[in-house]
Design a protein around this motif. Sequence first.
Motif, mmCIF file in Angstrom:
data_model
loop_
_atom_site.group_PDB
_atom_site.id
_atom_site.type_symbol
_atom_site.label_atom_id
_atom_site.label_comp_id
_atom_site.label_asym_id
_atom_site.label_seq_id
_atom_site.Cartn_x
_atom_site.Cartn_y
_atom_site.Cartn_z
ATOM 1 N N ALA A 212 -2.761 5.834 -1.766
ATOM 2 C CA ALA A 212 -2.002 6.853 -1.029
ATOM 3 C C ALA A 212 -2.138 6.562 0.463
ATOM 4 C CB ALA A 212 -2.543 8.245 -1.363
ATOM 5 N N PRO A 213 -1.301 5.670 0.961
ATOM 6 C CA PRO A 213 -1.407 5.297 2.380
ATOM 7 C C PRO A 213 -1.338 6.519 3.284
ATOM 8 C CG PRO A 213 0.168 3.897 1.240
ATOM 9 C CD PRO A 213 -0.214 5.002 0.294
ATOM 10 N N ARG A 214 -2.090 6.433 4.351
ATOM 11 C CA ARG A 214 -2.111 7.535 5.329
ATOM 12 C C ARG A 214 -0.760 7.652 6.016
ATOM 13 N NH1 ARG A 214 -8.115 6.589 7.921
ATOM 14 N NH2 ARG A 214 -9.051 6.086 5.940
ATOM 15 N N ILE A 215 -0.359 8.864 6.239
ATOM 16 C CA ILE A 215 0.888 9.115 6.950
ATOM 17 C C ILE A 215 0.593 9.135 8.438
ATOM 18 C CG2 ILE A 215 2.748 10.763 7.318
ATOM 19 C CD1 ILE A 215 2.295 11.689 4.424
ATOM 20 N N ALA A 216 1.315 8.330 9.180
ATOM 21 C CA ALA A 216 1.065 8.229 10.634
ATOM 22 C C ALA A 216 1.557 9.461 11.367
ATOM 23 C CB ALA A 216 1.742 6.986 11.180
ATOM 24 N N GLU B 8 -10.580 2.011 1.626
ATOM 25 C CA GLU B 8 -9.628 0.928 1.379
ATOM 26 C C GLU B 8 -8.851 1.196 0.081
ATOM 27 O OE1 GLU B 8 -8.052 -2.440 -0.546
ATOM 28 O OE2 GLU B 8 -10.075 -1.838 -1.118
ATOM 29 N N LEU B 9 -9.550 1.652 -0.954
ATOM 30 C CA LEU B 9 -8.888 2.001 -2.208
ATOM 31 C C LEU B 9 -7.928 3.173 -2.003
ATOM 32 C CD1 LEU B 9 -8.646 1.824 -5.361
ATOM 33 C CD2 LEU B 9 -10.459 3.547 -5.412
ATOM 34 N N ALA B 10 -8.372 4.202 -1.317
ATOM 35 C CA ALA B 10 -7.524 5.363 -1.077
ATOM 36 C C ALA B 10 -6.283 4.988 -0.289
ATOM 37 C CB ALA B 10 -8.320 6.451 -0.367
ATOM 38 N N ARG C 176 -4.119 2.396 -15.927
ATOM 39 C CA ARG C 176 -3.430 1.708 -14.827
ATOM 40 C C ARG C 176 -3.873 2.188 -13.442
ATOM 41 N NH1 ARG C 176 -2.939 -1.972 -17.800
ATOM 42 N NH2 ARG C 176 -1.270 -2.121 -19.296
ATOM 43 N N LEU C 177 -4.705 3.197 -13.391
ATOM 44 C CA LEU C 177 -5.187 3.678 -12.109
ATOM 45 C C LEU C 177 -6.094 2.645 -11.460
ATOM 46 C CD1 LEU C 177 -6.241 7.259 -13.191
ATOM 47 C CD2 LEU C 177 -4.264 6.661 -11.795
ATOM 48 N N PRO C 178 -6.027 2.504 -10.144
ATOM 49 C CA PRO C 178 -6.995 1.636 -9.475
ATOM 50 C C PRO C 178 -8.403 2.225 -9.605
ATOM 51 C CG PRO C 178 -5.186 2.227 -8.010
ATOM 52 C CD PRO C 178 -5.055 3.067 -9.227
ATOM 53 N N TRP D 83 -18.252 3.994 1.599
ATOM 54 C CA TRP D 83 -17.100 4.737 2.108
ATOM 55 C C TRP D 83 -16.016 3.812 2.645
ATOM 56 C CZ3 TRP D 83 -16.215 8.949 -0.034
ATOM 57 C CH2 TRP D 83 -17.220 9.843 -0.359
ATOM 58 N N ALA D 84 -16.381 2.673 3.188
ATOM 59 C CA ALA D 84 -15.364 1.709 3.646
ATOM 60 C C ALA D 84 -14.555 1.198 2.454
ATOM 61 C CB ALA D 84 -16.023 0.551 4.396
#
Length: 120
Positions: free
Chosen positions: A116-120, A110-112, A52-54, A105-106
């Motif tokens: 795990a969205p970046r914390i602002a 996008e996958l990362a 189930r991992l992307p 890397w782009a």
Amino acid sequence: MRAGLFWLNDRQWTRIERHLPNGLPGPERDDDRRIISGIIHMLQSGALAHLRLPVLIVSAGQEQLVDNKSHEVVGDLLPNARRMTIANAKHEILMERDDVRAQFWAAFDELADRVAPRIA
């Protein structure tokens, strides 16, 4: 997979082994028979359908060492896979020119960000 357990018998392995590239520059390869047996195991067991991992599968458009059709086969078995081809890349994508690496890397970023969205 237990050590010494292979999906290929000696006769089958002898037929395959002679087609493997030898003497290529780069890091020394591990035990090819064990690696190919692992690939066969993952395909035969149906294990990929439960992952189930992307997954990001990146193919090199100018590939000369592996058949990119295998990426399509595996991508179709993975329920959460994204495939992309970098048209002007060769086998070692991360050792390419900056513009080629930037495409990889782009897509990786996008996958990362999805996982795990970046914390602002």
